[in-house]
Write a protein that holds these residues in place. Structure first.
Motif, mmCIF file in Angstrom:
data_model
loop_
_atom_site.group_PDB
_atom_site.id
_atom_site.type_symbol
_atom_site.label_atom_id
_atom_site.label_comp_id
_atom_site.label_asym_id
_atom_site.label_seq_id
_atom_site.Cartn_x
_atom_site.Cartn_y
_atom_site.Cartn_z
ATOM 1 N N UNK A 104 0.849 -1.183 0.000
ATOM 2 C CA UNK A 104 0.000 0.000 0.000
ATOM 3 C C UNK A 104 0.888 1.237 0.000
ATOM 4 N N UNK A 105 0.613 2.150 -0.899
ATOM 5 C CA UNK A 105 1.339 3.428 -0.935
ATOM 6 C C UNK A 105 0.611 4.381 0.013
ATOM 7 N N UNK A 106 1.320 4.876 1.005
ATOM 8 C CA UNK A 106 0.733 5.771 2.007
ATOM 9 C C UNK A 106 1.258 7.183 1.787
ATOM 10 N N UNK A 107 0.336 8.112 1.618
ATOM 11 C CA UNK A 107 0.677 9.539 1.601
ATOM 12 C C UNK A 107 0.077 10.135 2.856
ATOM 13 N N UNK A 108 0.878 10.878 3.594
ATOM 14 C CA UNK A 108 0.377 11.462 4.839
ATOM 15 C C UNK A 108 1.066 12.783 5.100
ATOM 16 N N UNK A 109 0.422 13.576 5.917
ATOM 17 C CA UNK A 109 1.058 14.781 6.449
ATOM 18 C C UNK A 109 0.395 15.090 7.769
ATOM 19 N N UNK A 110 1.112 15.850 8.589
ATOM 20 C CA UNK A 110 0.520 16.227 9.861
ATOM 21 C C UNK A 110 0.774 17.691 10.166
ATOM 22 N N UNK A 158 -3.013 17.104 13.979
ATOM 23 C CA UNK A 158 -3.966 16.632 12.977
ATOM 24 C C UNK A 158 -3.162 15.918 11.899
ATOM 25 N N UNK A 159 -3.788 14.951 11.255
ATOM 26 C CA UNK A 159 -3.085 14.301 10.161
ATOM 27 C C UNK A 159 -4.070 13.831 9.098
ATOM 28 N N UNK A 160 -3.536 13.686 7.902
ATOM 29 C CA UNK A 160 -4.271 13.049 6.815
ATOM 30 C C UNK A 160 -3.449 11.846 6.375
ATOM 31 N N UNK A 161 -4.148 10.820 5.943
ATOM 32 C CA UNK A 161 -3.488 9.612 5.443
ATOM 33 C C UNK A 161 -4.327 9.087 4.295
ATOM 34 N N UNK A 162 -3.705 8.979 3.133
ATOM 35 C CA UNK A 162 -4.371 8.445 1.952
ATOM 36 C C UNK A 162 -3.614 7.183 1.539
ATOM 37 N N UNK A 205 -9.046 9.690 1.322
ATOM 38 C CA UNK A 205 -8.976 11.002 0.676
ATOM 39 C C UNK A 205 -9.989 11.956 1.315
ATOM 40 N N UNK A 206 -9.515 13.130 1.733
ATOM 41 C CA UNK A 206 -10.375 14.145 2.334
ATOM 42 C C UNK A 206 -10.673 13.927 3.812
ATOM 43 N N UNK A 207 -10.095 12.885 4.408
ATOM 44 C CA UNK A 207 -10.352 12.591 5.821
ATOM 45 C C UNK A 207 -9.189 13.103 6.670
ATOM 46 N N UNK A 208 -9.509 13.861 7.700
ATOM 47 C CA UNK A 208 -8.495 14.358 8.624
ATOM 48 C C UNK A 208 -8.823 13.828 10.015
ATOM 49 N N UNK A 209 -7.808 13.383 10.728
ATOM 50 C CA UNK A 209 -7.980 12.835 12.068
ATOM 51 C C UNK A 209 -7.042 13.552 13.023
ATOM 52 N N UNK A 210 -7.109 13.148 14.306
ATOM 53 C CA UNK A 210 -6.260 13.767 15.321
ATOM 54 C C UNK A 210 -5.569 12.688 16.140
#
Length: 163
Positions: free
Chosen positions: A93-99, A116-120, A131-136
């Motif tokens: 799985x290719x994971x793209x993330x940022x926080x 906060x972070x996003x992970x696609x 995609x478009x989901x942000x978590x904490x």
């Protein structure tokens, strides 16, 4: 001439207004060396996830860790904390993330961070999730010898109003 005087007055009012506004904002304390080290460890966390590096990912966790990972019904211990990174590796799985840092506090040999972070996730068949989901996340780190280790954590969804 009148335009210049008006412009000067408006600039003066704007400057005095912004000065009083910033006076009332409590600035965060300067970041300690410990907090900076922990943020570096958080960057390692996400790098290990992207690489599917289970061994190094699990090395970030204290042996007595207990926390509540995203999407889990119950808290988990260190023994199962790397399962999802193993899945990233094994399923390619290719994971793209940022926080985005939200806060941190240094308590001496303990540092708590919030972000906060996003992970696609992109699967080999082209399926995309997150995609478009942000978590904490909140992670509590403790210094053991010369190393910062995660001793507790919590992950959760953000309310719609926070997005």
């Amino acid at each position: 001439m009148i335009r210049r005087v008006l412009a000067f007055l408006l600039l003066g009012l704007a400057a005095s207004g912004s000065q009083s506004a910033t006076d009332s904002i409590a600035l965060p304390p300067p970041e300690s060396n410990s907090v900076a080290q922990v943020w570096d460890r958080e960057a390692d966390y996400w790098r290990f996830v992207k690489e599917g590096d289970v061994e190094n990912y699990v090395s970030l966790w204290h042996d007595s860790f207990i926390g509540w990972p995203c999407g889990q019904e119950h808290p988990r211990r260190k023994a199962s904390i790397g399962d999802w990174v193993r899945e990233v590796r094994d399923k390619r799985i290719k994971v793209d993330s940022n926080f985005t840092r939200e806060g941190a506090e240094d308590f001496g040999n303990v540092v708590v961070v919030h972000y906060r972070f996003t992970r696609v996730d992109t699967y080999p068949d082209g399926k995309v999730e997150g995609k478009g989901k942000e978590s904490k996340i909140t992670h509590t780190w403790m210094k053991v010898g010369d190393e910062w280790l995660i001793i507790g954590g919590m992950c959760g969804s953000l309310p719609d109003s926070a997005r």
